[in-house]
Design an enzyme around this catalytic site. Sequence first.
Site, PDB file in Angstrom:
ATOM      1  N   GLY A  15       0.806  -1.212   0.000  1.00  0.00           N
ATOM      2  CA  GLY A  15       0.000   0.000   0.000  1.00  0.00           C
ATOM      3  C   GLY A  15       0.836   1.257   0.000  1.00  0.00           C
ATOM      4  O   GLY A  15       1.991   1.251   0.451  1.00  0.00           O
ATOM      5  N   THR A  16       0.235   2.314  -0.501  1.00  0.00           N
ATOM      6  CA  THR A  16       0.893   3.610  -0.530  1.00  0.00           C
ATOM      7  C   THR A  16      -0.135   4.657  -0.944  1.00  0.00           C
ATOM      8  O   THR A  16      -1.275   4.327  -1.269  1.00  0.00           O
ATOM      9  CB  THR A  16       2.069   3.605  -1.529  1.00  0.00           C
ATOM     10  OG1 THR A  16       2.778   4.836  -1.429  1.00  0.00           O
ATOM     11  CG2 THR A  16       1.575   3.457  -2.945  1.00  0.00           C
ATOM     12  N   THR A  17       0.282   5.907  -0.929  1.00  0.00           N
ATOM     13  CA  THR A  17      -0.535   7.000  -1.468  1.00  0.00           C
ATOM     14  C   THR A  17       0.383   7.920  -2.255  1.00  0.00           C
ATOM     15  O   THR A  17       1.352   8.450  -1.706  1.00  0.00           O
ATOM     16  CB  THR A  17      -1.221   7.801  -0.349  1.00  0.00           C
ATOM     17  OG1 THR A  17      -2.078   6.943   0.402  1.00  0.00           O
ATOM     18  CG2 THR A  17      -2.050   8.935  -0.943  1.00  0.00           C
ATOM     19  N   ASP A  32       3.269   9.541   0.629  1.00  0.00           N
ATOM     20  CA  ASP A  32       3.561   9.186   2.013  1.00  0.00           C
ATOM     21  C   ASP A  32       4.905   8.463   2.034  1.00  0.00           C
ATOM     22  O   ASP A  32       5.590   8.391   1.006  1.00  0.00           O
ATOM     23  CB  ASP A  32       2.445   8.304   2.584  1.00  0.00           C
ATOM     24  CG  ASP A  32       2.467   6.902   1.998  1.00  0.00           C
ATOM     25  OD1 ASP A  32       2.584   6.779   0.756  1.00  0.00           O
ATOM     26  OD2 ASP A  32       2.378   5.925   2.762  1.00  0.00           O
ATOM     27  N   LYS A  48       9.378   7.880  -2.042  1.00  0.00           N
ATOM     28  CA  LYS A  48       8.690   7.307  -3.197  1.00  0.00           C
ATOM     29  C   LYS A  48       8.636   8.252  -4.395  1.00  0.00           C
ATOM     30  O   LYS A  48       7.995   7.946  -5.390  1.00  0.00           O
ATOM     31  CB  LYS A  48       7.256   6.925  -2.800  1.00  0.00           C
ATOM     32  CG  LYS A  48       7.199   5.955  -1.630  1.00  0.00           C
ATOM     33  CD  LYS A  48       5.782   5.678  -1.203  1.00  0.00           C
ATOM     34  CE  LYS A  48       5.744   4.803   0.032  1.00  0.00           C
ATOM     35  NZ  LYS A  48       4.366   4.555   0.515  1.00  0.00           N
TER      36      LYS A  48
END
EC number: 3.4.25.1
Length: 236
Positions: A15-17, A32, A48
């Site tokens: 997961g990530t944003t 994030d 990222k």
Amino acid sequence: MENASVDVNQLHSMGTTIIGVTYNGGVVLAADSRTSTGMYVANRASNKITQLTDNVYVCRSGSAADSQIVSDYVRYFLHQHTIQLGQPATVKVVANLARLLSYNNKDRLQTGLIVGGWDKYEGGKIYGIPLGGAVLEQPFAIGGSGSTYLYGFFDQAWKEGMTQEEAEKLVVTAVSLAIARDGASGGVVRIVTINKDGATRKFYPCDSLQLWHEELEPVNSLLDVMSASSPVPMVS
């Protein structure tokens, strides 16, 4: 008691944003910093947002290994491209190169990218490259597991012709919202602002981010009444 066996080869949820928005004069990329492997946080302060050229950056989501190797190959080919042409690559060229690598290896890669940057021909541009290798030019793009909590927010909050300050405030607020809602997003917020003057990185620690409803202290709630030392009548 039997020992629990763990299959290290099983698929892990990642997961990530990541966010990219255009504004009047350039683009802002944000992400994030939590790198997760299932329920395990492998890195709480990862970066990222990767530089591809002086004027183009990429936000990475999905498999960290896949997104990193795609970014490395794109950077390598762009170096050759710049030498041959004698000028920096445009944002569209960078996005199409990343798309080509993603599409030609779509059966082996698990990564989604957002390419953003500024060039003298078209100004600030954002391109989304989702899983599978398509390329979409968009005024804003969101990706990762946290993006599912942000579509409605962006429909309401994004507007065309924003200033740099408005765009930066928008992406920081959006990532903080995703961190509050999505268990796979977390850590700090990193942003990169790219315009004709170059690229500027900014860092927002977690204790400076906006708090949302579930994170606020309860005030005059039923919990306060129940924890009181003496019973308080609900009605007078």
